[in-house]
Design an enzyme around this catalytic site. Sequence first.
Site, PDB file in Angstrom:
ATOM      1  N   GLY A 253      -9.194 -15.394  -2.573  1.00 11.05           N
ATOM      2  CA  GLY A 253     -10.203 -16.215  -3.259  1.00 11.05           C
ATOM      3  C   GLY A 253      -9.769 -17.671  -3.269  1.00 11.05           C
ATOM      4  N   ASP A 282      -0.576  -7.663  -3.946  1.00 10.54           N
ATOM      5  CA  ASP A 282      -1.035  -6.433  -3.287  1.00 10.54           C
ATOM      6  C   ASP A 282      -0.703  -6.409  -1.793  1.00 10.54           C
ATOM      7  OD1 ASP A 282      -2.056  -5.703  -5.687  1.00 10.54           O
ATOM      8  OD2 ASP A 282      -4.140  -6.144  -5.214  1.00 10.54           O
ATOM      9  N   GLU A 381      -4.287   1.327  -8.547  1.00 10.51           N
ATOM     10  CA  GLU A 381      -5.389   1.141  -9.512  1.00 10.51           C
ATOM     11  C   GLU A 381      -6.780   1.252  -8.900  1.00 10.51           C
ATOM     12  OE1 GLU A 381      -4.640  -3.616  -9.366  1.00 10.51           O
ATOM     13  OE2 GLU A 381      -5.575  -2.787 -11.148  1.00 10.51           O
TER      14      GLU A 381
END
Length: 767
Positions: A253, A282, A381
């Site tokens: 982003g 990640d 997650e």
Amino acid sequence: MASSHIILPKEEEEAAAEAGLGVAVEADHDSPAQRPFQEPAPGKAALPFSATCVRISRDSYPNLRALRNASALDLHEDDAAFVKVEEGDYGYVLDDVPHLTDYLPDLPVSAATPFLCSLLAPWPDLLFLGENWQYFVNADDTVPEKVYFESEEVKACIVTCGGLCPGLNTVIRELVCGLSHMYNVNDIFGIQNGYKGFYSSNYLTMTAKSVNDIHKRGGTVLGTSRGGHDTKKIVDNIQDRGINQVYIIGGDGTQKGAYEIYKEIRRRGLQVAVAGIPKTIDNDIAVIDKSFGFDTAVEEAQRAINAAHVEASSAENGIGLVKLMGRYSGFIAMYATLASRDVDCCLIPESPFYLEGEGGLFEYIDRRLKENNHMVIVVAEGAGQDLIAQSIPAADQQDASGNKLLLDVGLWLTHKIKLDVNYVYICTLDASCMQVSVKLTRDYCKSKKMEMTIKYIDPTYMIRAIPSNASDNVYCTLLAHSAIHGAMAGYSFTVGMVNGRHAYIPFHRVTSTRNKVRITDRMWARLLSSTNQPSFLSKEDIDAAREADKAANSRKNGDNAKKKPASVLANGTNGVETPPAALTPLRHPATEAPVPPSAAADVSSTMAPDSDSADDTRAAVADQPEQQPSEETEITQEADGAAAATVTKSSEEPASGANASWTAATPPMTPERGAAAAAHDSEGSDTQSAGGRGSPLHGEGKPRHAGAGVKRDDVAAAKSRLLAFRSFARDKKVIKSGGAEAAASPEREGAAEHKEKGKERRKRFWK
Ligand SMILES: Nc1ncnc2c1ncn2[C@@H]1O[C@H](COP(=O)(O)OP(=O)(O)O)[C@@H](O)[C@H]1O
Ligand SMILES: O=P(O)(O)OC[C@H]1O[C@](O)(COP(=O)(O)O)[C@@H](O)[C@@H]1O
């Protein structure tokens, strides 16, 4: 006339017009809301404005000398012989991956394959030659030979955006210290709390002294935030404060935001370099080998897994459940699982799983508890979100940056396991078909319930709030220094390691796609083998994954076949959003001379309109296959062992010649490359995995919920894992059988030529 979102600086427009290229200029120069284009200061050339992708020097440490050496023009004939400079439709290939035949040209072909491969390969003529050609800058788009900015005129700012990640403070520290110590730049500011800090907070003055020990702390001393990206306000502030170097640390982003800032700066003609330093815990940012902080996260995750293991093994039928980060990708979960060896089951977003029925999670838990009395589950997650959505209807919610808010898979799974894990398997005689079958029956009778304890650990914020470990500290330093050198040379880019080399990458290339764990790849197969868990995949799942791999792969191959010139790949204006066909009057950054019209026309004609620019990127900028051979070499041992006495039913298509050639080209494995390869093994092997090597062929042909099926046991599980490894071997055989055709292929011809060159090089070497 093609239109574009990007407005060129005036002189570029003129050059483009001269070159016969139509450049559509959006009519917003006159808008009162927009600041006008700025003429460069007298005597000052315009910035190169090229987010050029440059691969620099063999020593993989970037400095200005290395930048200069990246120019194909600078290579002397002598050097060129050694660095394999190639010129052709693809552009220039510098310093190609050395091949064993470069040094031992007389080796027979099979022996010239990677060492282990050659020892173990049962076929004599494995096609070995297919270097991982990489495409760099055209001669017309080379790097300036001077520092663009004078030290005393530099006003730099640093901002951190998005979620926390170990290493942020180290990057900040090294940017400040690097600017100060290497370039004597002393005007450095910190922007507080992310993008919005550009226009809503005071700027912090930063000195080498003030940041001296911040690397020992977690988080970011500058603060960070999600949301708040307002391009116009940000660039207004940059302009008003006279900032000419902007260092932006953040995830995809953030890099998208950096690209917007870069475009606006360019539109206004400001002399400002924008350097992105990609961050994601990640590790799923495309193109780059690895993101900083990932190693630390995997290491720290071990503590949580260890705690879960201690808890689980100290209780009767104890289950330790650890949720790790990974919104869209399961890299942390996968590597933490592989590193730990205490994990019995790893669940990631890329690999769908199911709870009930044969081969489901509950059955596995039941079996595992019976065998071991305890087990550890790691769940990323982002895993199982579709399953949760079935039981907990939730409105789609987003955070301030527009990222989807996830439901807590850890809590949900804990709850489900507590409720549902108690199956009793009852053998029954199926009267209708007179067959003995195993029926799964849920037994809620208390007396038969198993005693079970489950402990759920969510270490997310503990993992990302810590300072980076030693290897990440080094990596952060290299990234920061690389960013400084590029910005001082006047470039705008995202910085990163690509195939073990530092590279300057156009922003959009790292944001147009996201890395994911490939479940048809060997790394995931290894995980299955290491944990002994079922793959949870039906044959349909595997086929679908393969199809997806194949589609992605053939698209990539197709794109390669289009033979885009390097300039296309190198040009930062080739945005994802529109094919700016007329926007590519490539310039020599040093001379500002436009590329001849023919070259530019070539560029426009080959621009992809660009849904698959991501694949271009992977194919051209970061051809990850370079990571593969070492992996392949290693796997070959396993595969051959498994393959020796077995015949595997193949439902796959033969590997392509291209795949075959990738298989054997082995770059030297440095520790750094090893780490990079480890970090992205699964993503790096797209082509190979298209052939399905390492596919977890669990439950081959079995329907997912076969109520009348035979209960899976360890033998079946072991068999399925063996199949996964055999599939590697099978692909190798396919390569062999494709060898005859390949022998006549251009690669082969290239091989002969290459050998000749190798011979010459060896002669010179010994002389
Ligand atoms: N498409 C986009 N264009 C411009 N800015 C963006 C875009 N996506 C996110 N941003 C900005 O980038 C910053 C960080 O984004 P976020 O998604 O939260 O983290 P990350 O950069 O780690 O992915 C936020 O300030 C957000 O406003
Ligand atoms: O709780 P937050 O701050 O929204 O962040 C959570 C998310 O950020 C992540 O850590 C990823 O962030 P990055 O990829 O930007 O580092 C995810 O794993 C996690 O879902």
